[in-house]
Motif scaffolding. Structure first.
Motif, PDB file in Angstrom:
ATOM      1  N   PHE A  66      22.082  40.561  14.723  1.00  0.00           N
ATOM      2  CA  PHE A  66      22.876  41.631  15.329  1.00  0.00           C
ATOM      3  C   PHE A  66      24.357  41.434  15.009  1.00  0.00           C
ATOM      4  CE2 PHE A  66      19.625  41.980  19.052  1.00  0.00           C
ATOM      5  CZ  PHE A  66      18.745  42.659  18.225  1.00  0.00           C
ATOM      6  N   TYR A  67      24.828  40.206  15.223  1.00  0.00           N
ATOM      7  CA  TYR A  67      26.243  39.892  15.025  1.00  0.00           C
ATOM      8  C   TYR A  67      26.668  40.152  13.580  1.00  0.00           C
ATOM      9  CZ  TYR A  67      30.484  37.012  14.694  1.00  0.00           C
ATOM     10  OH  TYR A  67      31.769  36.554  14.462  1.00  0.00           O
ATOM     11  N   LEU A  68      25.871  39.671  12.621  1.00  0.00           N
ATOM     12  CA  LEU A  68      26.210  39.839  11.210  1.00  0.00           C
ATOM     13  C   LEU A  68      26.147  41.300  10.787  1.00  0.00           C
ATOM     14  CD1 LEU A  68      24.330  36.739   9.760  1.00  0.00           C
ATOM     15  CD2 LEU A  68      26.809  37.056   9.912  1.00  0.00           C
ATOM     16  N   ALA A  69      25.198  42.036  11.344  1.00  0.00           N
ATOM     17  CA  ALA A  69      25.090  43.460  11.007  1.00  0.00           C
ATOM     18  C   ALA A  69      26.310  44.223  11.518  1.00  0.00           C
ATOM     19  CB  ALA A  69      23.813  44.047  11.608  1.00  0.00           C
ATOM     20  N   ARG A  70      26.763  43.880  12.704  1.00  0.00           N
ATOM     21  CA  ARG A  70      27.959  44.527  13.256  1.00  0.00           C
ATOM     22  C   ARG A  70      29.192  44.190  12.428  1.00  0.00           C
ATOM     23  NH1 ARG A  70      29.626  48.548  16.914  1.00  0.00           N
ATOM     24  NH2 ARG A  70      31.612  47.952  17.846  1.00  0.00           N
ATOM     25  N   LYS A  71      29.248  42.953  11.956  1.00  0.00           N
ATOM     26  CA  LYS A  71      30.432  42.474  11.239  1.00  0.00           C
ATOM     27  C   LYS A  71      30.503  42.985   9.808  1.00  0.00           C
ATOM     28  CE  LYS A  71      32.823  38.141  10.112  1.00  0.00           C
ATOM     29  NZ  LYS A  71      32.822  36.672  10.266  1.00  0.00           N
ATOM     30  N   HIS A  72      29.360  43.085   9.135  1.00  0.00           N
ATOM     31  CA  HIS A  72      29.377  43.348   7.699  1.00  0.00           C
ATOM     32  C   HIS A  72      28.927  44.753   7.302  1.00  0.00           C
ATOM     33  CE1 HIS A  72      30.366  39.251   6.488  1.00  0.00           C
ATOM     34  NE2 HIS A  72      29.512  38.814   7.382  1.00  0.00           N
ATOM     35  N   THR A  73      28.402  45.512   8.230  1.00  0.00           N
ATOM     36  CA  THR A  73      27.957  46.867   7.882  1.00  0.00           C
ATOM     37  C   THR A  73      28.646  47.893   8.766  1.00  0.00           C
ATOM     38  OG1 THR A  73      26.092  47.103   9.442  1.00  0.00           O
ATOM     39  CG2 THR A  73      25.690  45.828   7.433  1.00  0.00           C
ATOM     40  N   ASP A  74      28.531  49.125   8.378  1.00  0.00           N
ATOM     41  CA  ASP A  74      29.087  50.224   9.169  1.00  0.00           C
ATOM     42  C   ASP A  74      28.018  50.901  10.017  1.00  0.00           C
ATOM     43  OD1 ASP A  74      31.667  49.878   8.111  1.00  0.00           O
ATOM     44  OD2 ASP A  74      31.163  51.064   6.335  1.00  0.00           O
ATOM     45  N   LEU A  75      26.877  50.271  10.167  1.00  0.00           N
ATOM     46  CA  LEU A  75      25.804  50.853  10.962  1.00  0.00           C
ATOM     47  C   LEU A  75      26.192  50.919  12.432  1.00  0.00           C
ATOM     48  CD1 LEU A  75      22.739  48.986   9.404  1.00  0.00           C
ATOM     49  CD2 LEU A  75      23.378  51.383   9.054  1.00  0.00           C
ATOM     50  N   SER A  76      25.719  51.938  13.108  1.00  0.00           N
ATOM     51  CA  SER A  76      25.964  52.045  14.544  1.00  0.00           C
ATOM     52  C   SER A  76      25.087  51.040  15.286  1.00  0.00           C
ATOM     53  CB  SER A  76      25.648  53.463  15.030  1.00  0.00           C
ATOM     54  OG  SER A  76      24.245  53.703  14.960  1.00  0.00           O
ATOM     55  N   LEU A  77      25.434  50.792  16.530  1.00  0.00           N
ATOM     56  CA  LEU A  77      24.629  49.892  17.355  1.00  0.00           C
ATOM     57  C   LEU A  77      23.211  50.424  17.508  1.00  0.00           C
ATOM     58  CD1 LEU A  77      27.333  49.159  20.057  1.00  0.00           C
ATOM     59  CD2 LEU A  77      26.525  47.560  18.330  1.00  0.00           C
ATOM     60  N   VAL A  78      23.074  51.734  17.612  1.00  0.00           N
ATOM     61  CA  VAL A  78      21.756  52.356  17.747  1.00  0.00           C
ATOM     62  C   VAL A  78      20.927  52.097  16.494  1.00  0.00           C
ATOM     63  CG1 VAL A  78      20.511  54.534  17.971  1.00  0.00           C
ATOM     64  CG2 VAL A  78      22.551  54.112  19.360  1.00  0.00           C
ATOM     65  N   ASP A  79      21.545  52.259  15.305  1.00  0.00           N
ATOM     66  CA  ASP A  79      20.829  52.054  14.049  1.00  0.00           C
ATOM     67  C   ASP A  79      20.418  50.588  13.880  1.00  0.00           C
ATOM     68  OD1 ASP A  79      20.989  54.696  13.342  1.00  0.00           O
ATOM     69  OD2 ASP A  79      22.852  54.463  12.201  1.00  0.00           O
ATOM     70  N   ILE A  80      21.301  49.665  14.267  1.00  0.00           N
ATOM     71  CA  ILE A  80      20.960  48.236  14.186  1.00  0.00           C
ATOM     72  C   ILE A  80      19.781  47.932  15.096  1.00  0.00           C
ATOM     73  CG2 ILE A  80      21.768  45.888  14.653  1.00  0.00           C
ATOM     74  CD1 ILE A  80      24.607  46.890  13.943  1.00  0.00           C
ATOM     75  N   GLY A  81      19.854  48.421  16.327  1.00  0.00           N
ATOM     76  CA  GLY A  81      18.781  48.176  17.278  1.00  0.00           C
ATOM     77  C   GLY A  81      17.458  48.771  16.832  1.00  0.00           C
ATOM     78  N   ARG A  82      17.503  49.947  16.246  1.00  0.00           N
ATOM     79  CA  ARG A  82      16.272  50.620  15.817  1.00  0.00           C
ATOM     80  C   ARG A  82      15.533  49.788  14.768  1.00  0.00           C
ATOM     81  NH1 ARG A  82      18.415  55.259  14.202  1.00  0.00           N
ATOM     82  NH2 ARG A  82      18.253  56.190  16.274  1.00  0.00           N
ATOM     83  N   ARG A  83      16.285  49.107  13.908  1.00  0.00           N
ATOM     84  CA  ARG A  83      15.656  48.305  12.852  1.00  0.00           C
ATOM     85  C   ARG A  83      14.861  47.136  13.449  1.00  0.00           C
ATOM     86  NH1 ARG A  83      16.881  47.666   7.369  1.00  0.00           N
ATOM     87  NH2 ARG A  83      15.090  46.606   6.438  1.00  0.00           N
ATOM     88  N   PHE A  84      15.285  46.671  14.623  1.00  0.00           N
ATOM     89  CA  PHE A  84      14.622  45.527  15.257  1.00  0.00           C
ATOM     90  C   PHE A  84      13.797  45.935  16.484  1.00  0.00           C
ATOM     91  CE2 PHE A  84      18.287  43.861  13.023  1.00  0.00           C
ATOM     92  CZ  PHE A  84      17.804  42.715  12.421  1.00  0.00           C
ATOM     93  N   ASN A  85      13.571  47.235  16.626  1.00  0.00           N
ATOM     94  CA  ASN A  85      12.820  47.749  17.777  1.00  0.00           C
ATOM     95  C   ASN A  85      13.490  47.378  19.103  1.00  0.00           C
ATOM     96  OD1 ASN A  85      10.794  48.867  16.118  1.00  0.00           O
ATOM     97  ND2 ASN A  85       9.722  46.896  16.037  1.00  0.00           N
TER      98      ASN A  85
END
Length: 449
Positions: free
Chosen positions: A394-413
């Motif tokens: 989660f932390y790395l996705a927030r830091k290195h991508t422009d994905l929203s929190l919703v999109d990050i969460g959706r990838r991990f259910n």
């Protein structure tokens, strides 16, 4: 060495935040007996907290001051309290100390702080942070509508720098010897409230935060997610300060609308002032930072080396500054000119952004680093190792991508609120430099393009 603990505590005061030092280190009584540093806390609560979260910092400071690493004998001076052994069993020593309650007299650092680490003059302005910089400068001018400021950014992009610069500038402009400023994190605010409750001194706590302040600088307010009692106290504090025309600056990794498990009334309070977001620095801003740091250190930085650093370290300013410090130090220690070979040797220790880091790459990296498959990260398992791995992703996705929190969460259910809590958990562990935090930090630093 009668003054050994005084010198150690002075060393800690220079490296710890004012809140942490006043709350946890200053109440300790200490002395050096033979090769053992004997410390006594005023009560079990402080003793346990220091043992769990501060002992490593104390050991390091003692080693720096004394020239050797002493054993540490930590216990509580509270009557009848058992000793808390933190080293192999050592003979119990008798220390004469005054019986103390919870250290509320030192808990709230509301006095003028003279050792601000950051100023506006050393903040490098670019398109990524210009709005936050201008808003922070305007806040110091006491213009209409500037009684509250909310700064938001990913870790290491400058929100702490601006918060401290505001405190420093307002203290300078007011020309008041005793400007009542309180600068602390939301975690420290919560810890002080807990201590006030245990000491039956809540009214004293309220008075100091609601009546005895000119300026409140509160960092990392997302720490309060899911902490209902702390949220209620902060909400009432903000209401009181606003009604008196007092001023508040808050920082967070997340915008108010992104926070989860926060009282809607508190979220509304967060959003009612001016909000400014700091984005990742662009290439030219990174070059400007490198040039400014090189001039301040009085070193010759070749243009090709500066270009390499600006191209390769793109994730955050803090990491870029750390890399520069290591380059300058190695150059001086070895009496070498700064060259491409020297810089490449240091760059291998940092998170390089020369290539694209997307969520697939992050997932692959985390799975390899923690020894799990992607199905393990997405599973409902609450085993600690899987939670840590998931939170790191989660932390790395927030830091290195422009994905929203919703999109990050959706990838991990997962819900976006779970993503926020996971990111906050990683930040807290890394900031505290716990054993888990150091492990996570080492893992994060291995992610390279």
């Amino acid at each position: 060495m009668i003054d050994a603990w005084d010198r150690i505590s002075h060393s800690l005061e220079r490296t710890l935040s004012p809140g942490h030092f006043q709350l946890w280190v200053k109440p300790l009584q200490g002395c050096l007996e033979n090769d053992t540093l004997v410390l006594r806390a005023p009560n079990d609560f402080v003793c346990t907290w220091v043992k769990d979260r501060m002992l490593g910092r104390i050991r390091d400071a003692a080693a720096d001051v004394l020239g050797f690493a002493p054993r540490v004998d930590l216990g509580s001076a509270q009557a009848g309290a058992p000793m808390l052994p933190v080293e192999p069993a050592a003979p119990q020593r008798r220390i004469v100390t005054q019986q103390m309650g919870l250290p509320m007299a030192h808990a709230l650092p509301t006095q003028t702080i003279h050792n601000w680490r950051h100023q506006f003059d050393d903040f490098i302005v670019g398109p990524c942070n210009n709005l936050a910089y201008v808003a922070s400068k305007s806040f110091c001018q006491d213009v209409a509508g500037s009684d509250q400021l909310f700064l938001c950014s990913a870790p290491g992009l400058g929100k702490t720098h601006l918060a401290q610069a505001i405190g420093s500038e307002i203290a300078r402009q007011t020309n008041r010897q005793h400007l009542r400023v309180c600068y602390l994190s939301a975690e420290e605010f919560s810890s002080q409230l807990v201590m006030a409750i245990k000491a039956k001194a809540v009214e004293q706590f309220k008075t100091r935060f609601r009546s005895d302040l000119d300026l409140l600088l509160l960092e990392d307010v997302h720490f309060l997610q899911g902490k209902e009692k702390m949220q209620d106290e902060l909400l009432n504090t903000l209401k009181s300060l606003q009604n008196q025309g007092r001023r508040v600056v808050m920082t967070s990794t997340f915008l108010p609308r992104e926070l989860a498990d926060i009282d809607p009334n508190l979220t509304s309070r967060f959003a009612q002032g001016f909000m400014a977001v700091i984005n990742k620095p662009d290439h030219q801003t990174r070059l400007s930072i490198i040039d400014a740091k090189a001039r301040a250190a009085q070193v010759n930085m070749p243009g090709s080396v500066a270009e390499l650093l600006a191209t390769r370290i793109t994730s955050d300013v803090r990491q870029l500054e750390s890399c520069l410090k290591n380059i300058f130090l190695k150059s001086r220690l070895l009496n070498m000119d700064i060259s491409m070979d020297l810089v490449w040797d240091i760059l291998q220790n940092y998170d390089l952004g020369g290539g694209s880091i997307d969520l697939d790459k992050i997932i692959s990296f985390v799975c390899q680093a923690y020894g799990f498959g992607f199905d393990d990260l997405c599973s409902k398992s609450r085993k600690r190792d899987r939670v840590v791995a998931r939170n790191t992703a989660f932390y790395l996705a927030r830091k290195h991508t422009d994905l929203s929190l919703v999109d990050i969460g959706r990838r991990f259910n997962r819900k976006h609120s779970t993503v926020i809590k996971g990111i906050a958990s990683v930040e807290q562990e890394v900031a505290r430099k716990t054993s888990l935090g150091n492990q996570i930090a080492r893992t994060i630093n291995q992610l390279q393009a």
